[in-house]
Design a protein around this motif. Structure first.
Motif, mmCIF file in Angstrom:
data_model
loop_
_atom_site.group_PDB
_atom_site.id
_atom_site.type_symbol
_atom_site.label_atom_id
_atom_site.label_comp_id
_atom_site.label_asym_id
_atom_site.label_seq_id
_atom_site.Cartn_x
_atom_site.Cartn_y
_atom_site.Cartn_z
ATOM 1 N N GLU A 68 0.866 -1.203 -0.061
ATOM 2 C CA GLU A 68 -0.104 -0.021 0.049
ATOM 3 C C GLU A 68 0.909 1.323 -0.046
ATOM 4 N N LYS A 69 0.664 2.276 -0.863
ATOM 5 C CA LYS A 69 1.269 3.456 -0.889
ATOM 6 C C LYS A 69 0.456 4.566 -0.295
ATOM 7 N N GLY A 70 -0.849 4.297 -0.107
ATOM 8 C CA GLY A 70 -1.596 5.307 0.302
ATOM 9 C C GLY A 70 -2.864 5.151 -0.310
ATOM 10 N N ARG A 71 -3.849 6.318 -0.258
ATOM 11 C CA ARG A 71 -4.945 6.481 -0.670
ATOM 12 C C ARG A 71 -4.900 7.051 -2.229
ATOM 13 N N LYS A 72 -5.560 6.575 -3.204
ATOM 14 C CA LYS A 72 -5.322 7.237 -4.553
ATOM 15 C C LYS A 72 -5.515 8.672 -4.427
ATOM 16 N N VAL A 73 -6.373 9.144 -3.772
ATOM 17 C CA VAL A 73 -6.715 10.621 -3.869
ATOM 18 C C VAL A 73 -5.753 11.517 -3.312
ATOM 19 N N ASP A 74 -4.666 10.764 -2.348
ATOM 20 C CA ASP A 74 -3.704 11.723 -1.547
ATOM 21 C C ASP A 74 -2.853 12.258 -2.542
ATOM 22 N N SER A 75 -2.311 11.692 -3.491
ATOM 23 C CA SER A 75 -1.240 12.442 -4.103
ATOM 24 C C SER A 75 -1.880 13.669 -4.964
ATOM 25 N N ILE A 76 -2.931 13.420 -5.372
ATOM 26 C CA ILE A 76 -4.007 14.433 -6.067
ATOM 27 C C ILE A 76 -3.899 15.572 -5.234
ATOM 28 N N LEU A 77 -4.242 15.259 -4.005
ATOM 29 C CA LEU A 77 -4.743 16.270 -3.164
ATOM 30 C C LEU A 77 -3.280 17.213 -2.494
ATOM 31 N N GLN A 78 -2.322 16.479 -2.684
ATOM 32 C CA GLN A 78 -1.009 17.183 -2.155
ATOM 33 C C GLN A 78 -0.502 17.931 -3.217
ATOM 34 N N LYS A 79 -0.729 17.541 -4.604
ATOM 35 C CA LYS A 79 -0.288 18.508 -5.815
ATOM 36 C C LYS A 79 -1.269 19.565 -5.715
ATOM 37 N N MET A 80 -2.660 19.448 -5.539
ATOM 38 C CA MET A 80 -3.510 20.620 -5.599
ATOM 39 C C MET A 80 -3.505 21.426 -4.526
ATOM 40 N N TYR A 81 -2.810 20.998 -3.310
ATOM 41 C CA TYR A 81 -2.413 21.959 -1.944
ATOM 42 C C TYR A 81 -1.257 22.738 -2.411
ATOM 43 N N ALA A 82 -0.159 22.220 -3.166
ATOM 44 C CA ALA A 82 0.940 23.067 -3.539
ATOM 45 C C ALA A 82 0.522 23.874 -4.561
ATOM 46 N N ASP A 83 -0.227 23.671 -5.578
ATOM 47 C CA ASP A 83 -0.676 24.582 -6.611
ATOM 48 C C ASP A 83 -1.307 25.677 -6.123
ATOM 49 N N TYR A 84 -2.314 25.361 -5.089
ATOM 50 C CA TYR A 84 -3.168 26.487 -4.227
ATOM 51 C C TYR A 84 -2.094 27.354 -3.763
ATOM 52 N N GLN A 85 -1.081 26.916 -3.064
ATOM 53 C CA GLN A 85 -0.320 27.794 -2.379
ATOM 54 C C GLN A 85 0.601 28.548 -3.124
ATOM 55 N N TYR A 86 0.869 28.018 -4.347
ATOM 56 C CA TYR A 86 1.619 28.802 -5.517
ATOM 57 C C TYR A 86 0.616 29.887 -5.728
ATOM 58 N N ALA A 87 -0.561 29.438 -6.366
ATOM 59 C CA ALA A 87 -1.389 30.455 -7.170
ATOM 60 C C ALA A 87 -1.780 31.486 -5.924
ATOM 61 N N TYR A 88 -2.114 31.179 -4.667
ATOM 62 C CA TYR A 88 -2.278 32.279 -3.904
ATOM 63 C C TYR A 88 -1.328 33.238 -3.632
ATOM 64 N N GLN A 89 -0.152 32.706 -3.416
ATOM 65 C CA GLN A 89 0.974 33.629 -3.262
ATOM 66 C C GLN A 89 1.447 34.650 -4.530
ATOM 67 N N TYR A 90 0.959 33.944 -5.549
ATOM 68 C CA TYR A 90 1.404 34.680 -6.895
ATOM 69 C C TYR A 90 0.373 35.759 -6.883
ATOM 70 N N PHE A 91 -1.087 35.650 -6.650
ATOM 71 C CA PHE A 91 -2.082 36.526 -6.812
ATOM 72 C C PHE A 91 -1.903 37.649 -5.812
ATOM 73 N N TYR A 92 -1.579 37.135 -4.482
ATOM 74 C CA TYR A 92 -1.307 38.222 -3.317
ATOM 75 C C TYR A 92 0.020 38.974 -3.569
ATOM 76 N N ASP A 93 1.022 38.535 -4.354
ATOM 77 C CA ASP A 93 1.959 39.371 -4.504
ATOM 78 C C ASP A 93 1.793 40.476 -5.732
ATOM 79 N N LEU A 94 0.641 39.965 -6.522
ATOM 80 C CA LEU A 94 0.243 40.860 -7.663
ATOM 81 C C LEU A 94 -0.592 41.925 -6.901
ATOM 82 N N ILE A 95 -1.444 41.684 -6.232
ATOM 83 C CA ILE A 95 -2.246 42.791 -5.638
ATOM 84 C C ILE A 95 -1.804 43.509 -4.404
ATOM 85 N N ARG A 96 -0.671 42.985 -3.832
ATOM 86 C CA ARG A 96 -0.243 43.675 -2.852
ATOM 87 C C ARG A 96 0.273 44.970 -2.913
ATOM 88 N N ASN A 97 0.944 45.394 -3.687
ATOM 89 C CA ASN A 97 1.311 46.838 -4.178
ATOM 90 C C ASN A 97 0.180 47.683 -4.571
#
Length: 98
Positions: A68-97
């Motif tokens: 067992e490697k884990g749940r099938k959905v785990d790797s998808i959610l980990q990638k989504m979390y990383a993508d969300y963090q990146y997108a949030y920081q990107y948009f926040y940096d754009l509007i911060r100024n």
């Protein structure tokens, strides 16, 4: 007036919806409810990977075993979390100024 953090979150969620095509049906109120996602494997489905064992078979090759490697959905959610963090920081940096 909306905060910059809320705007960055909303933009990141739009990005996530467009990137992953998440389709969610259901409702939640006061932290309780039912939600059904359409594009993910079931969270109860197990993902397996083959690992090599130290013992060898009759042909001299390493034996393998599925574990067992884990749940099938785990790797998808980990990638989504990383993508969300990146997108949030990107948009926040754009509007911060502004």
């Amino acid at each position: 007036m909306m905060t910059k953090e809320q705007i960055a979150h909303d933009l990141a969620m739009v990005y996530m919806h467009n990137r992953y095509g998440i389709t969610i049906e259901g409702s939640v109120s006061s932290g309780w409810g039912e939600i059904e996602t359409k594009h993910f494997p079931s969270s109860s489905k197990i993902e397996y990977e083959e690992v090599e064992l130290e013992s060898r078979d009759i042909w001299g090759l390493n034996k393998t075993e599925k574990v067992e490697k884990g749940r099938k959905v785990d790797s998808i959610l980990q990638k989504m979390y990383a993508d969300y963090q990146y997108a949030y920081q990107y948009f926040y940096d754009l509007i911060r100024n502004f």
